[in-house]
Scaffold this motif. Structure first.
Motif, PDB file in Angstrom:
ATOM      1  N   UNK A 100       0.849  -1.191   0.000  1.00 56.63           N
ATOM      2  CA  UNK A 100       0.000   0.000   0.000  1.00 56.63           C
ATOM      3  C   UNK A 100       0.885   1.241   0.000  1.00 56.63           C
ATOM      4  N   UNK A 101       0.453   2.255  -0.766  1.00 55.40           N
ATOM      5  CA  UNK A 101       1.156   3.537  -0.825  1.00 55.40           C
ATOM      6  C   UNK A 101       0.404   4.531   0.035  1.00 55.40           C
ATOM      7  N   UNK A 102       1.074   5.034   1.072  1.00 55.75           N
ATOM      8  CA  UNK A 102       0.464   6.012   1.956  1.00 55.75           C
ATOM      9  C   UNK A 102       1.325   7.266   1.987  1.00 55.75           C
ATOM     10  N   UNK A 103       1.401   7.963   3.068  1.00 55.96           N
ATOM     11  CA  UNK A 103       2.023   9.286   3.120  1.00 55.96           C
ATOM     12  C   UNK A 103       3.512   9.219   2.776  1.00 55.96           C
ATOM     13  N   UNK A 104       3.845   9.517   1.527  1.00 51.82           N
ATOM     14  CA  UNK A 104       5.214   9.610   1.016  1.00 51.82           C
ATOM     15  C   UNK A 104       6.004   8.318   1.189  1.00 51.82           C
ATOM     16  N   UNK A 105       5.338   7.209   1.401  1.00 46.50           N
ATOM     17  CA  UNK A 105       6.059   5.955   1.552  1.00 46.50           C
ATOM     18  C   UNK A 105       5.181   4.808   1.074  1.00 46.50           C
ATOM     19  N   UNK A 106       5.797   3.646   1.020  1.00 44.91           N
ATOM     20  CA  UNK A 106       5.092   2.446   0.562  1.00 44.91           C
ATOM     21  C   UNK A 106       5.539   1.288   1.448  1.00 44.91           C
ATOM     22  N   UNK A 107       4.597   0.505   1.906  1.00 43.69           N
ATOM     23  CA  UNK A 107       4.940  -0.620   2.770  1.00 43.69           C
ATOM     24  C   UNK A 107       4.262  -1.897   2.275  1.00 43.69           C
ATOM     25  N   UNK A 108       4.960  -2.992   2.424  1.00 45.31           N
ATOM     26  CA  UNK A 108       4.448  -4.304   2.023  1.00 45.31           C
ATOM     27  C   UNK A 108       3.594  -4.872   3.143  1.00 45.31           C
ATOM     28  N   UNK A 109       2.386  -5.295   2.819  1.00 44.65           N
ATOM     29  CA  UNK A 109       1.515  -5.895   3.831  1.00 44.65           C
ATOM     30  C   UNK A 109       1.379  -7.402   3.653  1.00 44.65           C
ATOM     31  N   UNK A 110       1.790  -7.932   2.486  1.00 45.76           N
ATOM     32  CA  UNK A 110       1.738  -9.379   2.248  1.00 45.76           C
ATOM     33  C   UNK A 110       2.851  -9.757   1.293  1.00 45.76           C
ATOM     34  N   UNK A 111       3.729 -10.658   1.734  1.00 44.57           N
ATOM     35  CA  UNK A 111       4.799 -11.148   0.869  1.00 44.57           C
ATOM     36  C   UNK A 111       4.211 -12.040  -0.222  1.00 44.57           C
TER      37      UNK A 111
END
Length: 361
Positions: A100-111
């Protein structure tokens, strides 16, 4: 493939028109079902290929806008599960990851996983946030980190579903797009907000696609274009031996912990090399790095075209279906290779599920 499919479908339409009389409603329905089944079968005729697809969903403030009903994010989450089902059905050796892309960053929620159940479960937890700041550079940075642990012989691609009108980057977007190009990562974008020039250039540089749906129905159609592998001039062909293991499935009454997701399971597969417990092949064993697959997944991914589209015949004779061993109706199908006859029900089942002709096997 398209020419062959259109030819087959024209023949089906002619067959349907020729049997539009009383008492043939059942045959008409089955012919329509066969047409749809063969269409999906032709789409799935890809060569033996392993794909890793990372889906990045923009959940910033713009995802709440209601020009797509009920909202942009809701439309994406509505049609993504069906796309994931079809993607994994047509690409049995492939995996999907979610970020998911949120505030100026992107994080993986499921490999990366091939379990559609797990993917749908994580999709249901995604919701919009009250913060702006979609950053395409952050998405590419996260993608490079994720793909750095995958296999070189697998095709890597990104599908960004963005709801923002621009990319607000704290990092150098051109630098990270060049890194993705060097790593042979294909970038695809579906935008709810029309054309964004800087993102169009990135997709073109990596032989990806940039699509702009106008409504909910068009979104459901456009996303289907990513089911089949996209032709990429930048894709590096890596020739290497891959260690493959065929696992044993076990069902236990006591809960156990899988090594791939660290979750409690009752049904799992045992790695034939290190005997670790994993779930949902295909996947890379986290202990011994053996590629764990099931035999039917390799068979369904075989690009040698061992199964073709059955021809519809109407010779006026009675035949016995080689699949269910029941008498066929007036209209039946014939395999061009083994010349066996099949009823329309078995024809649809063979092309949608088994992918193998019983007569040829």
């Amino acid at each position: 493939m398209e020419l062959e499919g259109n030819t087959k479908f024209n023949e089906y339409e002619e067959k349907i028109r020729n049997h539009q009389v009383n008492g043939h409603n059942y045959q008409q329905d089955k012919l329509h079902q066969k047409k749809e089944s063969d269409a999906q079968f032709l789409i799935a005729q890809n060569p033996l290929i392993m794909r890793n697809l990372l889906i990045i969903i923009d959940i910033t403030r713009s995802s709440k806008i209601g020009d797509f009903k009920p909202s942009r994010l809701a439309v994406a989450l509505q049609f993504l599960p069906a796309f994931i089902e079809q993607f994994l059905e047509c690409n049995p050796l492939s995996q999907i990851g979610i970020a998911v892309a949120e505030e100026y960053r992107c994080k993986t929620i499921l490999d990366f996983t091939s379990s559609s159940v797990n993917i749908k479960q994580y999709l249901s937890t995604i919701h919009s946030i009250n913060e702006a700041g979609f950053s395409m550079a952050a998405c590419l940075q996260t993608a490079l980190h994720v793909f750095s642990t995958t296999q070189l012989h697998a095709q890597s691609s990104i599908l960004v579903v963005t709801t923002s009108t621009y990319s607000d980057d704290k990092l150098d977007l051109n630098e990270w797009s060049e890194k993705c190009k060097s790593a042979a990562i294909q970038i695809n974008v579906i935008s709810f907000t029309g054309s964004i020039n800087q993102l169009i250039k990135i997709t073109q540089a990596t032989d990806g696609q940039y699509l702009c749906p106008l409504n909910e129905f068009q979104f459901s159609q456009e996303i289907q274009k990513f089911v089949s592998p996209q032709e990429s001039k930048n894709h590096m062909i890596i020739t290497q031996l891959v260690k493959i293991g065929f696992p044993q499935k076990l069902i236990v009454s006591q809960p156990t912990l899988c090594q791939c997701h660290l979750e409690i399971v009752y049904n799992f597969y045992k790695c034939p090399v290190c005997y670790s417990k994993v779930c949902s092949p295909p996947l890379l064993c986290p202990i011994c790095s053996t590629w764990i697959v099931l035999p039917h997944q390799i068979l369904r991914s075989d690009g040698s075209n061992t199964l073709g589209v059955f021809e519809i015949t109407n010779d006026g004779l009675d035949h016995v279906c080689s699949g269910c061993l029941e008498p066929t109706t007036v209209i039946h199908s014939t395999c061009e290779r083994c010349k066996n006859f099949f009823c329309l029900d078995c024809d649809i089942l063979i092309h949608s599920k088994f992918k193998v002709c019983p007569g040829c096997a």
